[in-house]
Scaffold this active site. Structure first.
Site, mmCIF file in Angstrom:
data_model
loop_
_atom_site.group_PDB
_atom_site.id
_atom_site.type_symbol
_atom_site.label_atom_id
_atom_site.label_comp_id
_atom_site.label_asym_id
_atom_site.label_seq_id
_atom_site.Cartn_x
_atom_site.Cartn_y
_atom_site.Cartn_z
ATOM 1 N N ASP A 38 0.907 -1.166 0.081
ATOM 2 C CA ASP A 38 0.018 0.074 0.014
ATOM 3 C C ASP A 38 0.997 1.206 -0.175
ATOM 4 O OD1 ASP A 38 -2.265 2.065 0.845
ATOM 5 O OD2 ASP A 38 -3.395 0.204 0.983
ATOM 6 N N ASP A 59 4.127 2.707 -4.610
ATOM 7 C CA ASP A 59 3.396 3.337 -5.591
ATOM 8 C C ASP A 59 3.221 2.474 -6.612
ATOM 9 O OD1 ASP A 59 2.255 4.956 -7.619
ATOM 10 O OD2 ASP A 59 3.648 6.523 -7.392
ATOM 11 N N TYR A 155 -13.792 7.030 -12.661
ATOM 12 C CA TYR A 155 -13.906 5.829 -11.823
ATOM 13 C C TYR A 155 -14.589 4.863 -12.820
ATOM 14 C CZ TYR A 155 -14.959 3.060 -8.011
ATOM 15 O OH TYR A 155 -15.222 1.924 -7.003
ATOM 16 N N LYS A 159 -12.977 1.440 -13.973
ATOM 17 C CA LYS A 159 -13.293 0.054 -13.172
ATOM 18 C C LYS A 159 -13.916 -0.814 -14.560
ATOM 19 C CE LYS A 159 -12.520 0.337 -8.992
ATOM 20 N NZ LYS A 159 -11.806 -0.374 -8.215
#
Length: 251
Positions: A38, A59, A155, A159
């Site tokens: 993370d 990253d 977004y 996705k």
């Protein structure tokens, strides 16, 4: 059905909170050796507390750094069996008219939701192919199957792209014993962003949303982790290229 992950070597991205951290905890509880990745160094401490063997601040948009980390893991543990691409999100963005969306806002969500998943999958593929076994699970979203409740164009588009990547990787890697699937969560209260979104609906909006869910409740991180556990297990060896909605029946 007993799902045994003894000696399985797993890596989970987006592991510092919510769904990702719960997946780490679930895999570790069943015997897997889990590396948690993370960008949130503080949050990764809690991933360690719930069972992660190793944590790395990373990253995922840095392709070379991703490759180095996966090579280190494979060298340390002798291979990689499971990859769960859970990193992503809205990066603090809110809905706005399409004409007001900047190039940076568009690109950063593709970096968050697509690029990282691709770079991680690309990095683990040789190790999985060499061993003739692998499980890759991408955490997509209901927004990858229909318009998003967030109203954020990038977004939704990212996705949808992750869904396409899932199907393509399944086609390519299946002959090598590697399955690739995606879990598409419904509304899950799992992190500060989803909590803010829920609060912004207000009491009436919250009630309307819950009424669209067959089970009449929001999801919890464990609901998503349970499906990931099945898809990464030996029991799911003939399940690949699937996008499985875990949303209480809303879809």
């Amino acid at each position: 059905m007993k799902l045994d992950f003894t000696n399985r070597r797993a890596v989970v991205t987006g592991a510092a909170q919510g769904i990702g951290r719960t997946i780490v905890q679930s895999l570790a509880a069943e015997g897997a050796q889990v590396w948690a990745l993370d960008m949130d160094d503080v949050g990764l401490r809690t991933a360690k507390e719930v069972g992660a063997q190793q944590t790395r601040t990373l990253d995922l948009s840095d392709r070379s750094a991703v490759a180095r980390t996966m090579t280190e893991m494979a060298d340390t543990l002798g291979g990689i069996d499971i990859l769960v691409n859970c990193a992503g999100g809205v990066r603090g963005q809110v809905a706005k008219p399409v004409e007001d969306v900047s190039e940076e806002e568009w690109l950063v969500l593709f970096e968050a939701n697509v690029h990282g998943a691709f770079f991680c999958s690309q990095a683990v593929a040789p190790h999985m192919k060499r061993n003739g076994f692998g499980r890759i699970v991408n955490i997509s979203s209901g927004a990858g199957l229909r318009p998003s409740l967030t109203g954020i164009q990038a977004y939704t588009a990212s996705k949808h792209a992750l869904v396409g990547l899932t199907k393509q990787l399944s086609f390519e890697l299946g002959p090598f014993g590697v399955t690739v699937n995606s879990v598409a969560p419904g509304f899950v209260l799992s992190n500060p962003n989803t909590q803010r979104q829920w609060e912004n609906y207000g009491p009436e909006g919250q009630a309307r949303l819950v009424q669209t869910i067959h089970t009449r409740r929001l999801g919890a991180p464990q609901d998503i982790a349970n499906m990931v556990m099945f898809l990464t297990s030996d029991a799911a060896s003939w399940v690949s290229g699937e996008i499985i909605s875990v949303d209480g029946g809303r879809s």
